[in-house]
Design an enzyme around this catalytic site. Structure first.
Site, PDB file in Angstrom:
ATOM      1  N   GLY A  10      -2.499  -0.641   3.448  1.00  0.00           N
ATOM      2  CA  GLY A  10      -2.928  -2.018   4.023  1.00  0.00           C
ATOM      3  C   GLY A  10      -1.893  -2.373   4.754  1.00  0.00           C
ATOM      4  CB  ALA A  11      -0.742  -2.189   7.923  1.00  0.00           C
ATOM      5  CB  ILE A  14      -0.027  -8.879   1.645  1.00  0.00           C
ATOM      6  CG1 ILE A  14      -0.738 -10.100   1.604  1.00  0.00           C
ATOM      7  CG2 ILE A  14       0.989  -8.700   0.780  1.00  0.00           C
ATOM      8  CD1 ILE A  14      -1.385 -10.061  -0.037  1.00  0.00           C
ATOM      9  N   GLY A  15       0.658  -6.479   3.793  1.00  0.00           N
ATOM     10  CA  GLY A  15       1.329  -5.372   4.109  1.00  0.00           C
ATOM     11  C   GLY A  15       2.420  -5.721   5.230  1.00  0.00           C
ATOM     12  NE  ARG A 152       0.068 -19.115  -4.971  1.00  0.00           N
ATOM     13  CZ  ARG A 152      -0.943 -18.360  -4.708  1.00  0.00           C
ATOM     14  NH1 ARG A 152      -1.615 -17.749  -5.624  1.00  0.00           N
ATOM     15  NH2 ARG A 152      -1.188 -17.762  -3.574  1.00  0.00           N
ATOM     16  CG  HIS A 176      -4.091 -12.987  -9.727  1.00  0.00           C
ATOM     17  ND1 HIS A 176      -3.239 -14.066  -9.718  1.00  0.00           N
ATOM     18  CD2 HIS A 176      -4.283 -12.611  -8.470  1.00  0.00           C
ATOM     19  CE1 HIS A 176      -3.093 -14.365  -8.462  1.00  0.00           C
ATOM     20  NE2 HIS A 176      -3.641 -13.448  -7.840  1.00  0.00           N
TER      21      HIS A 176
END
Ligand code: APR
Length: 311
Positions: A10-11, A14-15, A152, A176
Protein backbone atom coordinates in the site's frame (compact mmCIF):
# COMPACT_ATOMS: atom_id res chain seq x y z
CA UNK A 1 25.97 -6.47 7.18
CA UNK A 2 23.37 -5.07 4.81
CA UNK A 3 20.72 -2.57 5.68
CA UNK A 4 17.35 -3.79 6.92
CA UNK A 5 14.59 -4.14 4.35
CA UNK A 6 11.13 -2.76 4.99
CA UNK A 7 8.28 -3.58 2.61
CA UNK A 8 5.31 -1.21 2.59
CA UNK A 9 2.27 -2.85 1.02
CA UNK A 10 0.00 0.00 0.00
CA UNK A 11 1.81 3.09 -1.26
CA UNK A 12 -1.03 5.53 -0.67
CA UNK A 13 -1.17 8.32 1.89
CA UNK A 14 0.13 6.32 4.85
CA UNK A 15 2.50 4.16 2.78
CA UNK A 16 4.13 7.15 1.09
CA UNK A 17 4.47 9.04 4.37
CA UNK A 18 6.10 6.00 6.00
CA UNK A 19 8.59 5.68 3.13
CA UNK A 20 9.56 9.31 3.66
CA UNK A 21 9.97 8.80 7.42
CA UNK A 22 12.05 5.64 6.96
CA UNK A 23 14.39 7.38 4.52
CA UNK A 24 14.75 10.41 6.78
CA UNK A 25 15.71 8.23 9.73
CA UNK A 26 17.75 5.72 7.72
CA UNK A 27 15.78 2.91 9.27
CA UNK A 28 16.30 0.65 6.25
CA UNK A 29 15.79 0.20 2.53
CA UNK A 30 12.22 0.53 1.33
CA UNK A 31 10.08 -1.41 -1.11
CA UNK A 32 6.77 0.34 -1.86
CA UNK A 33 4.25 -2.14 -3.26
CA UNK A 34 0.92 -1.11 -4.76
CA UNK A 35 -1.49 -2.28 -7.44
CA UNK A 36 -1.61 1.20 -8.99
CA UNK A 37 0.82 1.30 -11.88
CA UNK A 38 3.47 3.99 -11.75
CA UNK A 39 2.38 5.44 -8.41
CA UNK A 40 4.71 3.45 -6.09
CA UNK A 41 7.53 3.87 -8.61
CA UNK A 42 6.89 7.61 -8.74
CA UNK A 43 6.85 8.03 -4.97
CA UNK A 44 10.01 5.92 -4.53
CA UNK A 45 11.82 7.97 -7.17
CA UNK A 46 10.63 11.27 -5.71
CA UNK A 47 11.91 10.33 -2.23
CA UNK A 48 15.15 8.96 -3.75
CA UNK A 49 15.64 12.37 -5.35
CA UNK A 50 15.18 13.92 -1.90
CA UNK A 51 17.80 11.66 -0.25
CA UNK A 52 20.85 13.74 -1.26
CA UNK A 53 19.26 16.71 0.52
CA UNK A 54 18.13 14.53 3.43
CA UNK A 55 21.65 13.08 3.71
CA UNK A 56 20.17 9.58 3.61
CA UNK A 57 21.73 6.55 1.90
CA UNK A 58 18.53 4.50 1.99
CA UNK A 59 17.52 2.80 -1.24
CA UNK A 60 13.88 2.98 -2.27
CA UNK A 61 12.05 1.13 -4.99
CA UNK A 62 8.43 1.16 -6.07
CA UNK A 63 6.82 -1.89 -7.63
CA UNK A 64 3.61 -3.63 -8.66
CA UNK A 65 5.15 -7.04 -8.04
CA UNK A 66 4.77 -8.61 -4.59
CA UNK A 67 7.89 -10.66 -5.34
CA UNK A 68 10.01 -7.59 -4.61
CA UNK A 69 9.14 -8.04 -0.92
CA UNK A 70 11.54 -10.98 -0.88
CA UNK A 71 13.77 -10.95 2.19
CA UNK A 72 11.89 -8.15 3.96
CA UNK A 73 12.56 -7.95 7.69
CA UNK A 74 9.40 -5.97 8.37
CA UNK A 75 6.24 -5.65 6.26
CA UNK A 76 3.73 -2.88 6.98
CA UNK A 77 0.32 -3.29 5.38
CA UNK A 78 -1.87 -0.28 4.59
CA UNK A 79 -3.32 -1.77 1.40
CA UNK A 80 -6.97 -1.00 1.67
CA UNK A 81 -9.59 1.64 1.25
CA UNK A 82 -9.77 4.52 3.75
CA UNK A 83 -13.10 5.80 5.00
CA UNK A 84 -15.01 8.83 3.77
CA UNK A 85 -17.09 11.22 5.91
CA UNK A 86 -20.02 9.44 7.54
CA UNK A 87 -18.40 5.99 7.37
CA UNK A 88 -17.19 4.01 10.35
CA UNK A 89 -14.08 1.84 10.16
CA UNK A 90 -16.39 -1.17 10.29
CA UNK A 91 -17.97 -0.17 6.96
CA UNK A 92 -14.64 -1.08 5.31
CA UNK A 93 -14.82 -4.73 6.42
CA UNK A 94 -16.04 -6.31 3.16
CA UNK A 95 -13.81 -4.40 0.77
CA UNK A 96 -10.62 -4.51 2.85
CA UNK A 97 -11.14 -8.23 3.56
CA UNK A 98 -10.78 -8.90 -0.18
CA UNK A 99 -7.62 -6.80 -0.34
CA UNK A 100 -6.14 -8.59 2.68
CA UNK A 101 -6.91 -11.94 1.02
CA UNK A 102 -4.85 -10.80 -1.98
CA UNK A 103 -1.96 -9.41 0.08
CA UNK A 104 -1.48 -11.90 2.94
CA UNK A 105 -0.71 -15.01 0.83
CA UNK A 106 2.01 -13.02 -0.94
CA UNK A 107 3.59 -12.00 2.35
CA UNK A 108 3.56 -15.65 3.38
CA UNK A 109 5.18 -16.59 0.08
CA UNK A 110 7.80 -13.88 -0.33
CA UNK A 111 8.53 -12.69 3.20
CA UNK A 112 8.00 -15.80 5.34
CA UNK A 113 10.31 -14.58 8.12
CA UNK A 114 9.02 -11.01 8.33
CA UNK A 115 7.43 -9.20 11.24
CA UNK A 116 4.09 -7.96 9.96
CA UNK A 117 2.42 -4.74 11.13
CA UNK A 118 -1.17 -4.29 9.91
CA UNK A 119 -2.64 -0.79 9.63
CA UNK A 120 -5.66 -1.34 7.34
CA UNK A 121 -9.11 -1.04 8.94
CA UNK A 122 -11.13 -2.34 10.64
CA UNK A 123 -7.80 -2.97 12.30
CA UNK A 124 -8.52 -5.71 14.82
CA UNK A 125 -10.24 -7.78 12.13
CA UNK A 126 -7.68 -7.22 9.36
CA UNK A 127 -4.84 -8.28 11.66
CA UNK A 128 -6.83 -11.38 12.61
CA UNK A 129 -7.18 -12.23 8.92
CA UNK A 130 -3.46 -11.64 8.36
CA UNK A 131 -2.54 -14.13 11.08
CA UNK A 132 -5.09 -16.65 9.85
CA UNK A 133 -3.91 -16.54 6.23
CA UNK A 134 -0.15 -16.40 6.85
CA UNK A 135 -0.17 -18.79 9.82
CA UNK A 136 2.72 -16.74 11.23
CA UNK A 137 3.37 -17.06 14.98
CA UNK A 138 1.65 -14.54 17.23
CA UNK A 139 4.83 -12.62 18.04
CA UNK A 140 5.26 -11.76 14.32
CA UNK A 141 1.78 -10.41 13.52
CA UNK A 142 0.49 -7.25 15.16
CA UNK A 143 -1.79 -4.30 14.54
CA UNK A 144 -1.11 -0.58 14.79
CA UNK A 145 -3.85 1.31 16.59
CA UNK A 146 -3.04 1.84 20.25
CA UNK A 147 -0.02 4.06 19.64
CA UNK A 148 -2.09 6.28 17.36
CA UNK A 149 -5.07 6.46 19.72
CA UNK A 150 -2.69 7.13 22.62
CA UNK A 151 -0.86 9.84 20.67
CA UNK A 152 -4.18 11.54 19.96
CA UNK A 153 -5.07 11.36 23.67
CA UNK A 154 -1.63 12.74 24.60
CA UNK A 155 -1.87 15.57 22.06
CA UNK A 156 -5.28 16.62 23.43
CA UNK A 157 -4.00 16.46 27.02
CA UNK A 158 -1.03 18.63 26.03
CA UNK A 159 -3.32 21.17 24.34
CA UNK A 160 -5.48 21.27 27.47
CA UNK A 161 -2.69 21.63 30.03
CA UNK A 162 -0.10 23.53 28.02
CA UNK A 163 2.63 21.04 29.01
CA UNK A 164 5.06 19.60 26.49
CA UNK A 165 3.69 16.57 24.66
CA UNK A 166 6.89 14.84 25.70
CA UNK A 167 5.90 14.94 29.37
CA UNK A 168 2.51 13.37 28.78
CA UNK A 169 2.17 9.62 29.10
CA UNK A 170 -1.08 7.81 28.51
CA UNK A 171 -2.58 4.48 27.51
CA UNK A 172 -5.49 3.51 25.29
CA UNK A 173 -6.63 -0.11 25.24
CA UNK A 174 -9.25 -2.16 23.40
CA UNK A 175 -10.33 -2.27 19.78
CA UNK A 176 -9.56 0.49 17.29
CA UNK A 177 -13.01 2.01 17.06
CA UNK A 178 -15.60 3.99 18.94
CA UNK A 179 -15.46 1.46 21.80
CA UNK A 180 -11.73 1.95 22.45
CA UNK A 181 -10.76 2.36 26.11
CA UNK A 182 -8.70 5.47 26.92
CA UNK A 183 -7.31 5.06 30.45
CA UNK A 184 -7.19 8.47 32.20
CA UNK A 185 -6.15 6.68 35.41
CA UNK A 186 -2.86 5.80 33.72
CA UNK A 187 -2.38 9.25 32.15
CA UNK A 188 0.19 11.53 33.77
CA UNK A 189 2.47 14.51 33.25
CA UNK A 190 5.90 13.08 33.93
CA UNK A 191 4.47 10.95 36.73
CA UNK A 192 1.97 13.49 38.09
CA UNK A 193 -1.62 12.26 37.54
CA UNK A 194 -3.55 14.40 35.04
CA UNK A 195 -6.38 14.72 37.59
CA UNK A 196 -4.14 17.29 39.32
CA UNK A 197 -4.40 19.57 36.28
CA UNK A 198 -7.72 18.80 34.59
CA UNK A 199 -11.25 18.44 36.00
CA UNK A 200 -13.01 15.09 35.77
CA UNK A 201 -15.58 16.62 33.45
CA UNK A 202 -12.97 17.92 30.99
CA UNK A 203 -11.11 14.58 31.09
CA UNK A 204 -14.35 12.88 30.01
CA UNK A 205 -14.67 15.32 27.10
CA UNK A 206 -11.07 14.65 26.05
CA UNK A 207 -11.70 10.90 26.25
CA UNK A 208 -14.68 11.32 23.93
CA UNK A 209 -12.64 13.42 21.49
CA UNK A 210 -9.93 10.71 21.54
CA UNK A 211 -12.49 7.99 20.74
CA UNK A 212 -13.71 10.01 17.77
CA UNK A 213 -10.24 11.29 16.81
CA UNK A 214 -10.03 9.42 13.49
CA UNK A 215 -13.50 10.58 12.49
CA UNK A 216 -12.61 14.21 13.29
CA UNK A 217 -9.78 14.05 10.73
CA UNK A 218 -11.95 12.30 8.12
CA UNK A 219 -14.55 15.05 8.57
CA UNK A 220 -11.93 17.72 7.91
CA UNK A 221 -10.04 16.03 5.04
CA UNK A 222 -13.23 14.76 3.36
CA UNK A 223 -11.26 12.74 0.77
CA UNK A 224 -9.66 10.12 3.04
CA UNK A 225 -8.47 9.44 6.55
CA UNK A 226 -5.54 10.49 8.73
CA UNK A 227 -2.05 9.61 7.54
CA UNK A 228 0.72 11.59 9.27
CA UNK A 229 -0.01 10.29 12.78
CA UNK A 230 -0.79 6.72 11.64
CA UNK A 231 2.50 6.66 9.67
CA UNK A 232 4.50 7.86 12.70
CA UNK A 233 2.82 5.25 14.89
CA UNK A 234 3.55 2.34 12.56
CA UNK A 235 7.16 3.46 12.14
CA UNK A 236 7.56 3.61 15.92
CA UNK A 237 6.59 -0.08 16.00
CA UNK A 238 8.98 -1.00 13.17
CA UNK A 239 11.79 0.91 14.88
CA UNK A 240 11.18 -0.86 18.20
CA UNK A 241 11.55 -4.20 16.40
CA UNK A 242 14.48 -3.34 14.13
CA UNK A 243 16.42 -1.65 16.96
CA UNK A 244 15.38 -4.17 19.61
CA UNK A 245 14.19 -1.36 21.86
CA UNK A 246 11.97 -3.34 24.28
CA UNK A 247 9.43 -0.53 24.26
CA UNK A 248 6.20 -0.87 26.19
CA UNK A 249 3.53 0.25 23.71
CA UNK A 250 -0.15 -0.45 23.17
CA UNK A 251 -0.60 -2.64 20.06
CA UNK A 252 -3.21 -5.04 18.74
CA UNK A 253 -1.82 -8.38 19.90
CA UNK A 254 -3.09 -11.95 19.66
CA UNK A 255 -4.32 -12.96 23.08
CA UNK A 256 -4.47 -16.47 24.45
CA UNK A 257 -6.09 -16.06 27.84
CA UNK A 258 -4.64 -12.66 28.78
CA UNK A 259 -7.35 -10.19 29.80
CA UNK A 260 -9.78 -13.14 29.60
CA UNK A 261 -9.61 -13.02 25.79
CA UNK A 262 -8.83 -16.10 23.77
CA UNK A 263 -8.00 -16.44 20.10
CA UNK A 264 -8.21 -12.95 18.73
CA UNK A 265 -6.51 -9.57 18.57
CA UNK A 266 -7.20 -6.60 20.81
CA UNK A 267 -5.24 -3.52 21.85
CA UNK A 268 -3.14 -4.12 24.99
CA UNK A 269 0.27 -2.98 26.22
CA UNK A 270 3.04 -5.19 24.86
CA UNK A 271 6.83 -5.24 24.89
CA UNK A 272 8.13 -4.71 21.34
CA UNK A 273 11.67 -5.79 20.56
CA UNK A 274 13.74 -7.82 18.12
CA UNK A 275 11.36 -10.75 18.46
CA UNK A 276 8.27 -8.68 17.76
CA UNK A 277 5.60 -8.92 20.45
CA UNK A 278 7.86 -10.33 23.14
CA UNK A 279 5.46 -10.01 26.03
CA UNK A 280 1.91 -8.95 26.87
CA UNK A 281 1.52 -6.76 29.93
CA UNK A 282 -1.64 -7.34 31.94
CA UNK A 283 -2.85 -4.20 33.70
CA UNK A 284 -5.16 -4.26 36.70
CA UNK A 285 -8.38 -2.73 35.48
CA UNK A 286 -11.01 -1.26 37.80
CA UNK A 287 -14.68 -2.16 37.37
CA UNK A 288 -15.47 0.69 35.00
CA UNK A 289 -12.41 -0.06 32.82
CA UNK A 290 -13.25 -3.78 32.83
CA UNK A 291 -16.75 -3.00 31.62
CA UNK A 292 -15.50 -0.72 28.81
CA UNK A 293 -12.88 -3.28 27.80
CA UNK A 294 -15.52 -6.04 27.71
CA UNK A 295 -17.74 -3.86 25.46
CA UNK A 296 -14.82 -3.31 23.12
CA UNK A 297 -13.98 -7.03 23.05
CA UNK A 298 -17.62 -7.89 22.31
CA UNK A 299 -17.59 -5.47 19.39
CA UNK A 300 -14.45 -7.06 17.90
CA UNK A 301 -16.00 -10.52 18.41
CA UNK A 302 -19.14 -9.42 16.59
CA UNK A 303 -17.09 -8.19 13.62
CA UNK A 304 -15.11 -11.44 13.52
CA UNK A 305 -18.49 -13.22 13.36
CA UNK A 306 -19.49 -11.01 10.42
CA UNK A 307 -16.17 -11.73 8.72
CA UNK A 308 -16.63 -15.46 9.08
CA UNK A 309 -20.22 -15.25 7.80
CA UNK A 310 -18.89 -13.67 4.59
CA UNK A 311 -17.11 -16.87 3.58
N1 APR B 1 -2.05 -4.61 -3.01
C1 APR B 1 -1.31 -3.50 -2.81
N2 APR B 1 -1.84 -2.29 -2.63
C2 APR B 1 -3.18 -2.18 -2.69
C3 APR B 1 -4.02 -3.29 -2.89
C4 APR B 1 -3.41 -4.55 -3.05
N3 APR B 1 -4.13 -5.65 -3.25
N4 APR B 1 -5.30 -2.85 -2.87
C5 APR B 1 -5.28 -1.52 -2.67
N5 APR B 1 -4.00 -1.11 -2.56
C6 APR B 1 -3.48 0.25 -2.36
C7 APR B 1 -4.28 1.32 -3.10
O1 APR B 1 -3.98 1.32 -4.48
C8 APR B 1 -3.83 2.58 -2.38
O2 APR B 1 -2.74 3.22 -3.04
O3 APR B 1 -3.56 0.65 -1.00
C9 APR B 1 -3.37 2.07 -1.00
C10 APR B 1 -4.12 2.68 0.15
O4 APR B 1 -3.78 4.02 0.20
P1 APR B 1 -4.84 5.19 0.50
O5 APR B 1 -6.07 4.95 -0.31
O6 APR B 1 -4.12 6.48 0.34
O7 APR B 1 -5.23 4.94 2.04
P2 APR B 1 -4.41 5.33 3.35
O8 APR B 1 -4.87 6.66 3.83
O9 APR B 1 -2.96 5.09 3.16
O10 APR B 1 -5.02 4.25 4.38
C11 APR B 1 -4.84 2.87 4.17
O11 APR B 1 -5.09 2.35 6.50
O12 APR B 1 -5.80 3.72 8.22
C12 APR B 1 -6.15 2.71 7.34
O13 APR B 1 -8.51 3.00 7.09
C13 APR B 1 -7.26 3.15 6.45
O14 APR B 1 -7.71 1.01 5.55
C14 APR B 1 -7.09 2.25 5.27
C15 APR B 1 -5.58 2.05 5.21
Amino acid sequence: MGRKKIALVGAGQIGGTMAHLIAGRELGDVVLVDIKEGMPQGKALDITEATPIMKSDCKLIGTNDYKDMEGADVVIVTAGVPRKPGMSRDDLLGINKKIMEAVAPNIKKYAPDAYVIVVANPLDIMVHLMKKITGFPKNRVMGMAGILDTARFRAFLAMETGFSVQEINAMVLGGHGDTMVPMPRYANVNGVPISKFISEERIEEIVTRTRKGGGEIVGLLKTGSAFYAPAEAAIQMATAILHDQKRLLPCAAYLEGEYGVNGFFIGVPVVLGADGVEKIIELDLNDKEKEMFATSVDHVKKLIGELEAMN
